[in-house]
Design an enzyme around this catalytic site. Structure first.
Site, PDB file in Angstrom:
ATOM      1  N   HIS A  65      -0.267   0.625  -3.672  1.00  0.00           N
ATOM      2  CA  HIS A  65      -1.650   0.872  -3.236  1.00  0.00           C
ATOM      3  C   HIS A  65      -2.154   2.226  -3.709  1.00  0.00           C
ATOM      4  O   HIS A  65      -3.344   2.434  -3.903  1.00  0.00           O
ATOM      5  CB  HIS A  65      -1.765   0.828  -1.712  1.00  0.00           C
ATOM      6  CG  HIS A  65      -1.346  -0.483  -1.110  1.00  0.00           C
ATOM      7  ND1 HIS A  65      -2.040  -1.646  -1.347  1.00  0.00           N
ATOM      8  CD2 HIS A  65      -0.306  -0.801  -0.301  1.00  0.00           C
ATOM      9  CE1 HIS A  65      -1.442  -2.630  -0.689  1.00  0.00           C
ATOM     10  NE2 HIS A  65      -0.391  -2.153  -0.059  1.00  0.00           N
ATOM     11  N   HIS A  94      -1.270  11.380  -0.242  1.00  0.00           N
ATOM     12  CA  HIS A  94      -1.582  10.338  -1.217  1.00  0.00           C
ATOM     13  C   HIS A  94      -3.041  10.484  -1.641  1.00  0.00           C
ATOM     14  O   HIS A  94      -3.772  11.327  -1.095  1.00  0.00           O
ATOM     15  CB  HIS A  94      -1.338   8.953  -0.600  1.00  0.00           C
ATOM     16  CG  HIS A  94      -2.190   8.708   0.590  1.00  0.00           C
ATOM     17  ND1 HIS A  94      -1.799   9.005   1.863  1.00  0.00           N
ATOM     18  CD2 HIS A  94      -3.467   8.258   0.700  1.00  0.00           C
ATOM     19  CE1 HIS A  94      -2.776   8.731   2.708  1.00  0.00           C
ATOM     20  NE2 HIS A  94      -3.813   8.280   2.016  1.00  0.00           N
ATOM     21  N   HIS A  96      -6.902   8.611  -3.188  1.00  0.00           N
ATOM     22  CA  HIS A  96      -7.809   7.471  -3.340  1.00  0.00           C
ATOM     23  C   HIS A  96      -8.735   7.780  -4.508  1.00  0.00           C
ATOM     24  O   HIS A  96      -9.220   8.905  -4.626  1.00  0.00           O
ATOM     25  CB  HIS A  96      -8.632   7.274  -2.065  1.00  0.00           C
ATOM     26  CG  HIS A  96      -7.782   6.995  -0.855  1.00  0.00           C
ATOM     27  ND1 HIS A  96      -7.455   5.719  -0.453  1.00  0.00           N
ATOM     28  CD2 HIS A  96      -7.170   7.839   0.009  1.00  0.00           C
ATOM     29  CE1 HIS A  96      -6.693   5.783   0.631  1.00  0.00           C
ATOM     30  NE2 HIS A  96      -6.498   7.063   0.938  1.00  0.00           N
ATOM     31  N   HIS A 119      -5.379  12.862   0.672  1.00  0.00           N
ATOM     32  CA  HIS A 119      -5.094  12.799   2.116  1.00  0.00           C
ATOM     33  C   HIS A 119      -3.719  13.361   2.391  1.00  0.00           C
ATOM     34  O   HIS A 119      -2.726  12.831   1.900  1.00  0.00           O
ATOM     35  CB  HIS A 119      -5.149  11.347   2.606  1.00  0.00           C
ATOM     36  CG  HIS A 119      -6.530  10.801   2.652  1.00  0.00           C
ATOM     37  ND1 HIS A 119      -6.795   9.451   2.719  1.00  0.00           N
ATOM     38  CD2 HIS A 119      -7.734  11.447   2.669  1.00  0.00           C
ATOM     39  CE1 HIS A 119      -8.119   9.284   2.768  1.00  0.00           C
ATOM     40  NE2 HIS A 119      -8.699  10.470   2.727  1.00  0.00           N
ATOM     41  N   THR A 201      -7.561   4.504   6.930  1.00  0.00           N
ATOM     42  CA  THR A 201      -8.507   3.800   6.051  1.00  0.00           C
ATOM     43  C   THR A 201      -7.870   2.587   5.387  1.00  0.00           C
ATOM     44  O   THR A 201      -8.480   1.963   4.519  1.00  0.00           O
ATOM     45  CB  THR A 201      -9.055   4.742   4.965  1.00  0.00           C
ATOM     46  OG1 THR A 201      -7.976   5.129   4.103  1.00  0.00           O
ATOM     47  CG2 THR A 201      -9.709   5.969   5.567  1.00  0.00           C
ATOM     48  N   THR A 202      -6.642   2.285   5.782  1.00  0.00           N
ATOM     49  CA  THR A 202      -5.954   1.078   5.305  1.00  0.00           C
ATOM     50  C   THR A 202      -5.455   0.306   6.519  1.00  0.00           C
ATOM     51  O   THR A 202      -5.254   0.902   7.584  1.00  0.00           O
ATOM     52  CB  THR A 202      -4.740   1.453   4.423  1.00  0.00           C
ATOM     53  OG1 THR A 202      -3.894   2.339   5.160  1.00  0.00           O
ATOM     54  CG2 THR A 202      -5.184   2.119   3.134  1.00  0.00           C
TER      55      THR A 202
HETATM   56  O1  1SD Z   1      -3.745   4.757   3.403  1.00  0.00           O
HETATM   57  C1  1SD Z   1      -2.887   5.505   4.213  1.00  0.00           C
HETATM   58  C2  1SD Z   1      -1.617   4.721   4.428  1.00  0.00           C
HETATM   59  O2  1SD Z   1      -0.933   4.598   3.207  1.00  0.00           O
HETATM   60  C3  1SD Z   1      -0.747   5.412   5.380  1.00  0.00           C
HETATM   61  O3  1SD Z   1      -0.368   6.609   4.792  1.00  0.00           O
HETATM   62  C4  1SD Z   1      -1.512   5.693   6.616  1.00  0.00           C
HETATM   63  C5  1SD Z   1      -0.688   6.533   7.557  1.00  0.00           C
HETATM   64  O4  1SD Z   1       0.429   5.834   7.933  1.00  0.00           O
HETATM   65  O5  1SD Z   1      -2.683   6.423   6.350  1.00  0.00           O
HETATM   66  C6  1SD Z   1      -3.566   5.789   5.514  1.00  0.00           C
HETATM   67  S1  1SD Z   1      -4.936   6.890   5.346  1.00  0.00           S
HETATM   68  O6  1SD Z   1      -5.823   6.661   6.477  1.00  0.00           O
HETATM   69  O7  1SD Z   1      -4.436   8.243   5.270  1.00  0.00           O
HETATM   70  N1  1SD Z   1      -5.723   6.537   4.037  1.00  0.00           N
HETATM   71 ZN    ZN Z   2      -5.688   7.827   2.569  1.00  0.00          ZN
END
Ligand code: 1SD
Ligand code: ZN
Length: 258
Positions: A65, A94, A96, A119, A201-202
């Protein structure tokens, strides 16, 4: 497959709510931040602990992802202060991004998109584990940073770019060749930020996140951002992996300046 989600077609964001009830909630992320409606505040200073350390054994993973950067050695960096009650421990960071440089960020400011967003995810130390933290409304904080284009390369991102080239296939991982420092990849000004209550957001879109969106973007070249678009999922290149904005509802966005 059963657990899968994506960003297009029948597994795309508009269908997440069918399989993951919380994705249809009223306090979801991302949002558009309307500068006319933010509430200006002066919160206590944020303390960034371990952000200037030189960290060895940093893992970079393509999870299908996005690309995840994880710290294997203890102690992990942490944050406290600002709107936060107690300490929050680093879990992973990570990114986006979008198909081209005109969009790709998750949150927007006055409906402006940025080409990419970082993030940094932290869980509340009092809850001991990530698994426990996501059951509480103040369980996580995510430090979010926007990117904008520059003509000059950002040298601190070279090690990330090299790692990206080695994890283009989904579910592959490498260890960074050089020590990694959080502060090196962040913008200079860490005092001005927006903060609001929202969600992952996932999927499962849990409404457990205290979001901090820093105002000053990080500057990368087009080529540096392109390197992220080379990553692949099981379905082909990850050309975009941002969720569209969600209704702000009854929420207030606070704008911290000293
Ligand atoms: O998309 C991430 C997801 O991969 C995971 O890291 C989660 C935390 O467990 O967070 C979301 S996000 O809201 O940081 N995009
Ligand atoms: Zn994120």
């Amino acid at each position: 497959s059963g657990e899968d989600f994506g960003y297009d077609g029948s597994i795309g964001p508009s269908y997440w709510g069918e399989r993951y009830r919380e994705c249809a909630g009223k306090h979801q992320s991302p949002i558009n931040i309307n500068l006319l409606h933010v509430k200006q505040v002066s919160l206590p200073e944020i303390t960034f602990i371990g952000f200037d350390d030189s960290i060895d054994n940093v893992h970079v993973t393509n999870n299908g992802h996005t690309v995840l950067i994880e710290v294997m050695n203890e102690p992990h960096p942490r944050v406290r202060g600002g709107p936060l009650d107690g300490d929050y421990v680093f879990s992973q960071m990570h990114f986006h991004w979008g198909d081209n440089d005109t969009f790709g960020s998750e949150d927007k400011i006055n409906h402006r998109s940025f080409p990419m967003e970082l993030h940094m995810v932290f869980y509340k130390e009092a809850y001991k584990t990530m698994a426990e933290a996501v059951k509480h409304s103040d369980g996580l904080t995510v430090l979010a940073f926007f990117y904008e284009l520059d003509r000059h390369q950002h040298p601190a991102y070279d090690d990330i770019t090299i790692a990206l080239a080695n994890v283009t296939e989904p579910h592959t991982s490498v260890i960074m060749d050089h020590p990694f420092s959080f502060l090196n990849i962040l913008p200079y000004d860490l005092t001005r930020y927006f903060t609001y209550r929202g969600s992952l957001t996932t999927p499962p879109c849990s409404e457990v996140v205290i979001w901090l969106d820093f105002e000053q973007p990080i500057r990368l070249t087009h080529e540096q951002i392109e390197a992220f678009r080379e990553l692949r999922s099981a379905h082909g290149k990850i050309t975009h992996n941002f969720r569209p904005i969600q209704p702000i509802g009854d929420r207030v966005v606070f704008y911290n300046i000293d």
